[in-house]
Scaffold this active site. Sequence first.
Site, PDB file in Angstrom:
ATOM      1  N   LYS A  50      25.685  82.571  56.686  1.00  0.00           N
ATOM      2  CA  LYS A  50      25.700  80.749  58.044  1.00  0.00           C
ATOM      3  C   LYS A  50      26.689  81.115  59.018  1.00  0.00           C
ATOM      4  O   LYS A  50      27.207  81.747  58.802  1.00  0.00           O
ATOM      5  CB  LYS A  50      26.066  80.619  56.257  1.00  0.00           C
TER       6      LYS A  50
ATOM      7  N   TYR B 199      15.918  76.307  51.168  1.00  0.00           N
ATOM      8  CA  TYR B 199      16.715  75.188  50.276  1.00  0.00           C
ATOM      9  C   TYR B 199      15.796  74.746  49.255  1.00  0.00           C
ATOM     10  O   TYR B 199      15.835  73.244  48.736  1.00  0.00           O
ATOM     11  CB  TYR B 199      17.802  75.365  51.165  1.00  0.00           C
TER      12      TYR B 199
ATOM     13  N   PHE C 261      23.212  66.403  48.921  1.00  0.00           N
ATOM     14  CA  PHE C 261      23.949  67.437  49.904  1.00  0.00           C
ATOM     15  C   PHE C 261      22.328  67.925  50.842  1.00  0.00           C
ATOM     16  O   PHE C 261      22.657  68.934  51.545  1.00  0.00           O
ATOM     17  CB  PHE C 261      24.758  68.226  49.355  1.00  0.00           C
TER      18      PHE C 261
ATOM     19  N   ARG D   6      25.731  88.502  44.678  1.00  0.00           N
ATOM     20  CA  ARG D   6      26.188  87.808  43.995  1.00  0.00           C
ATOM     21  C   ARG D   6      28.043  87.818  43.828  1.00  0.00           C
ATOM     22  O   ARG D   6      28.874  86.859  43.823  1.00  0.00           O
ATOM     23  CB  ARG D   6      25.565  86.948  43.521  1.00  0.00           C
TER      24      ARG D   6
ATOM     25  N   THR E  54      30.080  80.296  44.292  1.00  0.00           N
ATOM     26  CA  THR E  54      29.687  79.073  45.420  1.00  0.00           C
ATOM     27  C   THR E  54      30.751  77.818  46.317  1.00  0.00           C
ATOM     28  O   THR E  54      30.569  77.392  47.065  1.00  0.00           O
ATOM     29  CB  THR E  54      28.311  77.483  44.858  1.00  0.00           C
TER      30      THR E  54
ATOM     31  N   ARG F 146      34.022  84.758  49.305  1.00  0.00           N
ATOM     32  CA  ARG F 146      34.134  83.491  49.628  1.00  0.00           C
ATOM     33  C   ARG F 146      35.139  83.018  49.321  1.00  0.00           C
ATOM     34  O   ARG F 146      35.818  82.473  49.744  1.00  0.00           O
ATOM     35  CB  ARG F 146      32.836  82.382  48.933  1.00  0.00           C
TER      36      ARG F 146
ATOM     37  N   ASN G 224      30.848  77.940  52.889  1.00  0.00           N
ATOM     38  CA  ASN G 224      30.928  79.180  52.792  1.00  0.00           C
ATOM     39  C   ASN G 224      30.508  80.071  52.650  1.00  0.00           C
ATOM     40  O   ASN G 224      30.108  80.732  51.922  1.00  0.00           O
ATOM     41  CB  ASN G 224      31.174  78.532  50.565  1.00  0.00           C
TER      42      ASN G 224
ATOM     43  N   HIS H  41      24.690  83.459  51.593  1.00  0.00           N
ATOM     44  CA  HIS H  41      24.022  83.109  50.942  1.00  0.00           C
ATOM     45  C   HIS H  41      23.208  84.176  50.250  1.00  0.00           C
ATOM     46  O   HIS H  41      23.276  85.083  51.215  1.00  0.00           O
ATOM     47  CB  HIS H  41      22.426  82.359  51.768  1.00  0.00           C
TER      48      HIS H  41
ATOM     49  N   GLU I 151      12.557  84.178  49.238  1.00  0.00           N
ATOM     50  CA  GLU I 151      13.309  84.523  50.604  1.00  0.00           C
ATOM     51  C   GLU I 151      13.259  85.703  51.695  1.00  0.00           C
ATOM     52  O   GLU I 151      13.267  85.861  52.291  1.00  0.00           O
ATOM     53  CB  GLU I 151      14.939  84.606  50.399  1.00  0.00           C
TER      54      GLU I 151
HETATM   55  P1  GTP Z   1      23.580  79.888  48.324  1.00  0.00           P
HETATM   56  O1  GTP Z   1      23.733  81.495  48.417  1.00  0.00           O
HETATM   57  O2  GTP Z   1      23.914  79.742  49.710  1.00  0.00           O
HETATM   58  O3  GTP Z   1      22.659  79.476  48.188  1.00  0.00           O
HETATM   59  O4  GTP Z   1      24.952  79.284  47.094  1.00  0.00           O
HETATM   60  P2  GTP Z   1      24.776  79.153  45.935  1.00  0.00           P
HETATM   61  O5  GTP Z   1      23.324  80.324  45.207  1.00  0.00           O
HETATM   62  O6  GTP Z   1      26.273  80.321  45.245  1.00  0.00           O
HETATM   63  O7  GTP Z   1      25.036  77.471  45.618  1.00  0.00           O
HETATM   64  P3  GTP Z   1      23.358  76.726  45.398  1.00  0.00           P
HETATM   65  O8  GTP Z   1      21.785  77.116  45.632  1.00  0.00           O
HETATM   66  O9  GTP Z   1      23.647  75.991  44.646  1.00  0.00           O
HETATM   67  O10 GTP Z   1      23.855  75.739  46.701  1.00  0.00           O
HETATM   68  C1  GTP Z   1      23.467  76.241  47.827  1.00  0.00           C
HETATM   69  C2  GTP Z   1      24.522  76.217  48.846  1.00  0.00           C
HETATM   70  O11 GTP Z   1      25.099  74.253  48.980  1.00  0.00           O
HETATM   71  C3  GTP Z   1      25.913  75.960  48.752  1.00  0.00           C
HETATM   72  O12 GTP Z   1      25.902  77.339  49.035  1.00  0.00           O
HETATM   73  C4  GTP Z   1      26.750  74.823  48.878  1.00  0.00           C
HETATM   74  O13 GTP Z   1      26.891  74.858  50.725  1.00  0.00           O
HETATM   75  C5  GTP Z   1      25.553  74.305  48.901  1.00  0.00           C
HETATM   76  N1  GTP Z   1      25.815  73.135  48.391  1.00  0.00           N
HETATM   77  C6  GTP Z   1      25.693  73.141  46.977  1.00  0.00           C
HETATM   78  N2  GTP Z   1      26.926  72.859  46.138  1.00  0.00           N
HETATM   79  C7  GTP Z   1      27.143  71.928  47.178  1.00  0.00           C
HETATM   80  C8  GTP Z   1      28.506  70.521  46.589  1.00  0.00           C
HETATM   81  O14 GTP Z   1      28.251  70.046  45.923  1.00  0.00           O
HETATM   82  N3  GTP Z   1      28.339  69.847  47.826  1.00  0.00           N
HETATM   83  C9  GTP Z   1      27.604  70.592  49.269  1.00  0.00           C
HETATM   84  N4  GTP Z   1      28.315  69.620  50.569  1.00  0.00           N
HETATM   85  N5  GTP Z   1      27.607  71.744  49.047  1.00  0.00           N
HETATM   86  C10 GTP Z   1      26.528  71.882  48.277  1.00  0.00           C
HETATM   87 MG    MG Z   2      21.685  79.864  45.741  1.00  0.00          MG
END
Ligand code: GTP
Ligand code: MG
Length: 151
Positions: free
Chosen positions: A9, A49, A57, A85, A91, A102, A112, A115, A126
């Site tokens: 990112k 997303y 968010f 992962r 996350t 992370r 973070n 992705h 994707e």
């Molecule tokens: P990705 O690999 O980026 O998809 O992350 P993930 O699969 O570990 O988490 P998820 O798909 O649930 O969320 C996608 C992204 O949204 C995360 O990587 C975070 O950057 C953001 N995100 C998730 N939860 C929160 C939250 O509670 N607050 C905020 N500000 N951002 C969030």
């Molecule tokens: Mg995700």
Amino acid sequence: NERTFIAIKPDGVQRGLIAEIISRFERKGFKLVAIKIMVPSKEFAQKHYHDLKDRPFFNGLCGFLSSGPVIAMVWEGEGVIRYGRKLIGATDPQKSEPGTIRGDLAVVVGRNIIHGSDGPETAKDEINLWFKPQELVNYISNEEKWIYGVN
Ligand code: GTP
Ligand code: MG
């Protein structure tokens, strides 16, 4: 051949972590089959997303992903979706284990740095969203026989 979509990112790119992150996937034994740098549009980020469109968010997340250059990649290898992962970590970087990307390199959930696709279906979707089929490269790495033990 299992493949997953991984993106560094804008925060990871701006912080100079491209090589560090690529290195972790590379040293593990996964194979890079596609890579490019691009600034996604906000609309593109919303597509990426779309599963999170009802989360509070979502707007900030899509604004952030489209705020600067992203490194888009496809990595290949046995178990790469699930293990990718694991390399990435939880996350929320406050909950990611030390030793994960992370855990070692990020502090808050909204920044973070990386992705990774969360399953076979999202990986396929994707990869198709970010890459044209001809941007994926099929090749045999000389190390594969040492990584997998086949001849
Ligand atoms: P990705 O690999 O980026 O998809 O992350 P993930 O699969 O570990 O988490 P998820 O798909 O649930 O969320 C996608 C992204 O949204 C995360 O990587 C975070 O950057 C953001 N995100 C998730 N939860 C929160 C939250 O509670 N607050 C905020 N500000 N951002 C969030
Ligand atoms: Mg995700």
